[in-house]
Scaffold this motif. Structure first.
Motif, PDB file in Angstrom:
ATOM      1  N   LEU A 109      -7.551   9.270 -47.349  1.00 56.78           N
ATOM      2  CA  LEU A 109      -8.642   8.961 -48.281  1.00 56.78           C
ATOM      3  C   LEU A 109      -8.066   8.445 -49.606  1.00 56.78           C
ATOM      4  O   LEU A 109      -8.519   7.422 -50.133  1.00 56.78           O
ATOM      5  N   ILE A 110      -7.064   9.154 -50.114  1.00 54.07           N
ATOM      6  CA  ILE A 110      -6.439   8.757 -51.385  1.00 54.07           C
ATOM      7  C   ILE A 110      -5.781   7.378 -51.239  1.00 54.07           C
ATOM      8  O   ILE A 110      -5.932   6.507 -52.091  1.00 54.07           O
ATOM      9  N   GLU A 111      -5.093   7.197 -50.100  1.00 51.42           N
ATOM     10  CA  GLU A 111      -4.422   5.913 -49.824  1.00 51.42           C
ATOM     11  C   GLU A 111      -5.439   4.763 -49.837  1.00 51.42           C
ATOM     12  O   GLU A 111      -5.204   3.732 -50.473  1.00 51.42           O
ATOM     13  N   ALA A 112      -6.570   4.969 -49.159  1.00 54.03           N
ATOM     14  CA  ALA A 112      -7.579   3.911 -49.049  1.00 54.03           C
ATOM     15  C   ALA A 112      -8.166   3.566 -50.418  1.00 54.03           C
ATOM     16  O   ALA A 112      -8.281   2.387 -50.779  1.00 54.03           O
ATOM     17  N   TYR A 113      -8.519   4.593 -51.198  1.00 52.45           N
ATOM     18  CA  TYR A 113      -9.131   4.311 -52.502  1.00 52.45           C
ATOM     19  C   TYR A 113      -8.104   3.815 -53.522  1.00 52.45           C
ATOM     20  O   TYR A 113      -8.448   3.019 -54.400  1.00 52.45           O
ATOM     21  N   ALA A 114      -6.851   4.245 -53.395  1.00 51.68           N
ATOM     22  CA  ALA A 114      -5.809   3.729 -54.291  1.00 51.68           C
ATOM     23  C   ALA A 114      -5.636   2.229 -54.040  1.00 51.68           C
ATOM     24  O   ALA A 114      -5.528   1.429 -54.975  1.00 51.68           O
ATOM     25  N   PHE A 115      -5.665   1.848 -52.754  1.00 55.27           N
ATOM     26  CA  PHE A 115      -5.557   0.424 -52.415  1.00 55.27           C
ATOM     27  C   PHE A 115      -6.735  -0.350 -53.009  1.00 55.27           C
ATOM     28  O   PHE A 115      -6.556  -1.403 -53.627  1.00 55.27           O
ATOM     29  N   GLN A 164     -15.478  14.445 -39.338  1.00 56.31           N
ATOM     30  CA  GLN A 164     -14.294  13.707 -39.804  1.00 56.31           C
ATOM     31  C   GLN A 164     -13.630  14.319 -41.038  1.00 56.31           C
ATOM     32  O   GLN A 164     -12.477  13.999 -41.339  1.00 56.31           O
ATOM     33  N   GLY A 165     -14.386  15.116 -41.805  1.00 53.20           N
ATOM     34  CA  GLY A 165     -13.812  15.675 -43.039  1.00 53.20           C
ATOM     35  C   GLY A 165     -13.796  14.649 -44.167  1.00 53.20           C
ATOM     36  O   GLY A 165     -14.557  13.672 -44.136  1.00 53.20           O
ATOM     37  N   PRO A 166     -12.896  14.825 -45.167  1.00 55.43           N
ATOM     38  CA  PRO A 166     -12.917  13.975 -46.365  1.00 55.43           C
ATOM     39  C   PRO A 166     -12.718  12.484 -46.076  1.00 55.43           C
ATOM     40  O   PRO A 166     -13.238  11.640 -46.795  1.00 55.43           O
ATOM     41  N   VAL A 167     -11.969  12.146 -45.032  1.00 51.83           N
ATOM     42  CA  VAL A 167     -11.626  10.736 -44.790  1.00 51.83           C
ATOM     43  C   VAL A 167     -12.866   9.869 -44.528  1.00 51.83           C
ATOM     44  O   VAL A 167     -12.850   8.654 -44.754  1.00 51.83           O
ATOM     45  N   PHE A 210     -15.962   5.316 -45.787  1.00 54.17           N
ATOM     46  CA  PHE A 210     -17.130   4.570 -45.310  1.00 54.17           C
ATOM     47  C   PHE A 210     -17.883   3.841 -46.435  1.00 54.17           C
ATOM     48  O   PHE A 210     -18.226   2.663 -46.305  1.00 54.17           O
ATOM     49  N   TYR A 211     -18.113   4.535 -47.574  1.00 56.59           N
ATOM     50  CA  TYR A 211     -18.996   3.988 -48.615  1.00 56.59           C
ATOM     51  C   TYR A 211     -18.471   2.670 -49.180  1.00 56.59           C
ATOM     52  O   TYR A 211     -19.230   1.719 -49.361  1.00 56.59           O
ATOM     53  N   LEU A 212     -17.188   2.603 -49.469  1.00 59.53           N
ATOM     54  CA  LEU A 212     -16.653   1.366 -50.051  1.00 59.53           C
ATOM     55  C   LEU A 212     -16.258   0.358 -48.967  1.00 59.53           C
ATOM     56  O   LEU A 212     -16.364  -0.849 -49.177  1.00 59.53           O
ATOM     57  N   HIS A 213     -15.846   0.861 -47.809  1.00 65.60           N
ATOM     58  CA  HIS A 213     -15.448  -0.012 -46.694  1.00 65.60           C
ATOM     59  C   HIS A 213     -16.625  -0.887 -46.268  1.00 65.60           C
ATOM     60  O   HIS A 213     -16.532  -2.113 -46.240  1.00 65.60           O
ATOM     61  N   ASN A 269     -10.308  -6.013 -48.743  1.00 69.18           N
ATOM     62  CA  ASN A 269     -10.553  -4.599 -49.043  1.00 69.18           C
ATOM     63  C   ASN A 269     -11.192  -3.875 -47.848  1.00 69.18           C
ATOM     64  O   ASN A 269     -10.742  -2.794 -47.454  1.00 69.18           O
ATOM     65  N   ALA A 270     -12.223  -4.512 -47.268  1.00 71.37           N
ATOM     66  CA  ALA A 270     -12.899  -3.891 -46.111  1.00 71.37           C
ATOM     67  C   ALA A 270     -11.912  -3.726 -44.956  1.00 71.37           C
ATOM     68  O   ALA A 270     -11.867  -2.684 -44.287  1.00 71.37           O
ATOM     69  N   PHE A 271     -11.098  -4.740 -44.749  1.00 76.53           N
ATOM     70  CA  PHE A 271     -10.141  -4.778 -43.637  1.00 76.53           C
ATOM     71  C   PHE A 271      -9.096  -3.660 -43.770  1.00 76.53           C
ATOM     72  O   PHE A 271      -8.887  -2.873 -42.848  1.00 76.53           O
ATOM     73  N   VAL A 272      -8.470  -3.598 -44.946  1.00 73.19           N
ATOM     74  CA  VAL A 272      -7.389  -2.620 -45.134  1.00 73.19           C
ATOM     75  C   VAL A 272      -7.947  -1.193 -45.164  1.00 73.19           C
ATOM     76  O   VAL A 272      -7.384  -0.285 -44.525  1.00 73.19           O
ATOM     77  N   MET A 273      -9.069  -0.990 -45.852  1.00 78.19           N
ATOM     78  CA  MET A 273      -9.654   0.365 -45.871  1.00 78.19           C
ATOM     79  C   MET A 273     -10.032   0.806 -44.455  1.00 78.19           C
ATOM     80  O   MET A 273      -9.859   1.966 -44.076  1.00 78.19           O
ATOM     81  N   GLY A 274     -10.541  -0.142 -43.663  1.00 79.99           N
ATOM     82  CA  GLY A 274     -10.912   0.166 -42.274  1.00 79.99           C
ATOM     83  C   GLY A 274      -9.697   0.568 -41.455  1.00 79.99           C
ATOM     84  O   GLY A 274      -9.751   1.525 -40.665  1.00 79.99           O
ATOM     85  N   MET A 275      -8.597  -0.124 -41.665  1.00 78.72           N
ATOM     86  CA  MET A 275      -7.388   0.195 -40.890  1.00 78.72           C
ATOM     87  C   MET A 275      -6.831   1.568 -41.281  1.00 78.72           C
ATOM     88  O   MET A 275      -6.351   2.317 -40.431  1.00 78.72           O
ATOM     89  N   ILE A 276      -6.922   1.876 -42.587  1.00 77.16           N
ATOM     90  CA  ILE A 276      -6.429   3.195 -43.038  1.00 77.16           C
ATOM     91  C   ILE A 276      -7.316   4.295 -42.450  1.00 77.16           C
ATOM     92  O   ILE A 276      -6.831   5.337 -42.004  1.00 77.16           O
ATOM     93  N   TRP A 277      -8.627   4.044 -42.403  1.00 75.73           N
ATOM     94  CA  TRP A 277      -9.582   5.017 -41.844  1.00 75.73           C
ATOM     95  C   TRP A 277      -9.341   5.208 -40.333  1.00 75.73           C
ATOM     96  O   TRP A 277      -9.440   6.309 -39.798  1.00 75.73           O
ATOM     97  N   ALA A 278      -9.034   4.082 -39.658  1.00 71.63           N
ATOM     98  CA  ALA A 278      -8.875   4.132 -38.197  1.00 71.63           C
ATOM     99  C   ALA A 278      -7.684   4.975 -37.760  1.00 71.63           C
ATOM    100  O   ALA A 278      -7.682   5.562 -36.684  1.00 71.63           O
ATOM    101  N   LYS A 279      -6.670   5.038 -38.602  1.00 73.27           N
ATOM    102  CA  LYS A 279      -5.435   5.732 -38.201  1.00 73.27           C
ATOM    103  C   LYS A 279      -5.683   7.216 -37.876  1.00 73.27           C
ATOM    104  O   LYS A 279      -5.373   7.657 -36.765  1.00 73.27           O
ATOM    105  N   PRO A 280      -6.271   8.013 -38.806  1.00 74.26           N
ATOM    106  CA  PRO A 280      -6.448   9.432 -38.459  1.00 74.26           C
ATOM    107  C   PRO A 280      -7.579   9.689 -37.450  1.00 74.26           C
ATOM    108  O   PRO A 280      -7.554  10.687 -36.737  1.00 74.26           O
ATOM    109  N   ILE A 281      -8.577   8.783 -37.401  1.00 74.46           N
ATOM    110  CA  ILE A 281      -9.741   9.043 -36.544  1.00 74.46           C
ATOM    111  C   ILE A 281      -9.498   8.620 -35.099  1.00 74.46           C
ATOM    112  O   ILE A 281      -9.834   9.319 -34.157  1.00 74.46           O
TER     113      ILE A 281
END
Lengths: 30, 240
Positions: free
Chosen positions: A4-10, B37-40, B44-47, B93-105
């Motif tokens: 979460l921190i990584e995504a918002y920091a980016f 999913q917890g905090p991660v 969603f909101y900004l992605h 931004n949408a692309f990279v945030m989505g990829m970061i989200w996809a990793k743990p889920i």
């Protein structure tokens, strides 16, 4: 939590950086 | 000295930043934690809203391109230039945030698992990066404006492909949440946080397009002046 921190920091760096870059360009050209 | 139009842009920037702070409060303090999913899940909101902002920016590229092809509107071309840059930033931004989200889920590894949304978004990114390259390297003038307008309009074909990819193909990315059949599939608190973030993100995107438009207008003014000076010089040499 770290993902979460990584995504918002980016997002802050990308969107904030682009905003600052655009404002600097605006100021230089005025 | 700061011109009145620049002052308006600075005021708009302050408003957009305030909007983003309110959105951050809604995302991190107001919205409840997702039970699965917890905090991660808060990614969603900004992605999603970054993707919506990108779609709207690319819509502006089409509108500007059509205005140019139809009426040779230089303002339309300028709007297209400004919106394409902002759209590309929000797509990234949408692309990279989505990829970061996809990793743990999903424990997602793009080299092993194909995803329709990721692939179509990558194509969208390349199309509009190509559009900006055309703008940068083509000789400035009417032919470049016409070529860019066509690329911008044709490239928009990929936007509905990105949007409907999760329905057209069996893929990893989840289906529609906000525009799901039967209404938004979110609790009211999450929906409110989403809507507030959407207003803030669209305000930020609009502000960025307005700033980029102003920069492009100044660039055009400088180019026009340089061309006029060259013509004057050539005329003075010719009259000797």
């Amino acid at each position: 939590m770290s993902y979460l921190i990584e995504a918002y920091a980016f997002a802050v760096m990308l969107l904030g950086g682009f905003l600052v870059y655009s404002l600097v360009q605006l100021r230089r050209r005025s | 000295m700061t011109e009145p139009e620049d002052r308006r842009l600075y005021a708009l920037t302050a408003l957009a930043l305030a909007g983003m702070l309110v959105a951050a409060g809604m995302i991190f303090l107001y919205a409840p934690q997702d039970a699965l999913q917890g905090p991660v899940q808060r990614i969603f909101y900004l992605h999603v809203n970054s993707a919506i902002a990108a779609y709207i920016c690319f819509g502006m590229v089409v509108a500007g391109g059509v205005a140019y092809l139809w009426k040779e509107s230089v303002r339309g071309d300028r709007l297209a230039r400004a919106a394409a840059t902002v759209g590309l930033v929000f797509t990234t931004n949408a692309f990279v945030m989505g990829m970061i989200w996809a990793k743990p889920i999903w424990n997602w590894d793009p080299s092993k698992t194909w995803d329709a949304r990721v692939t179509s978004t990558a194509v969208l990114w390349v199309v509009y990066a190509g559009y900006l390259l055309v703008r940068r390297f083509a000789t400035p003038g009417r032919p470049a404006m016409r070529l860019a307008a066509v690329v911008g309009i044709v490239g928009f074909v990929d936007v509905p492909v990105v949007h409907f990819s999760v329905q057209w193909w069996r893929t990893l990315h989840p289906g529609p949440v906000i525009d799901a059949a039967g209404g938004p599939a979110l609790p009211p608190e999450m929906l409110l946080a989403f809507m507030v973030t959407m207003v803030a993100v669209l305000l930020l995107a609009g502000t960025l397009v307005a700033i980029r438009y102003r920069i492009e207008a100044r660039r055009d003014e400088l180019e026009d002046r340089a061309v006029a000076a060259q013509l004057e010089l050539a005329a003075s040499h010719g009259s000797r």
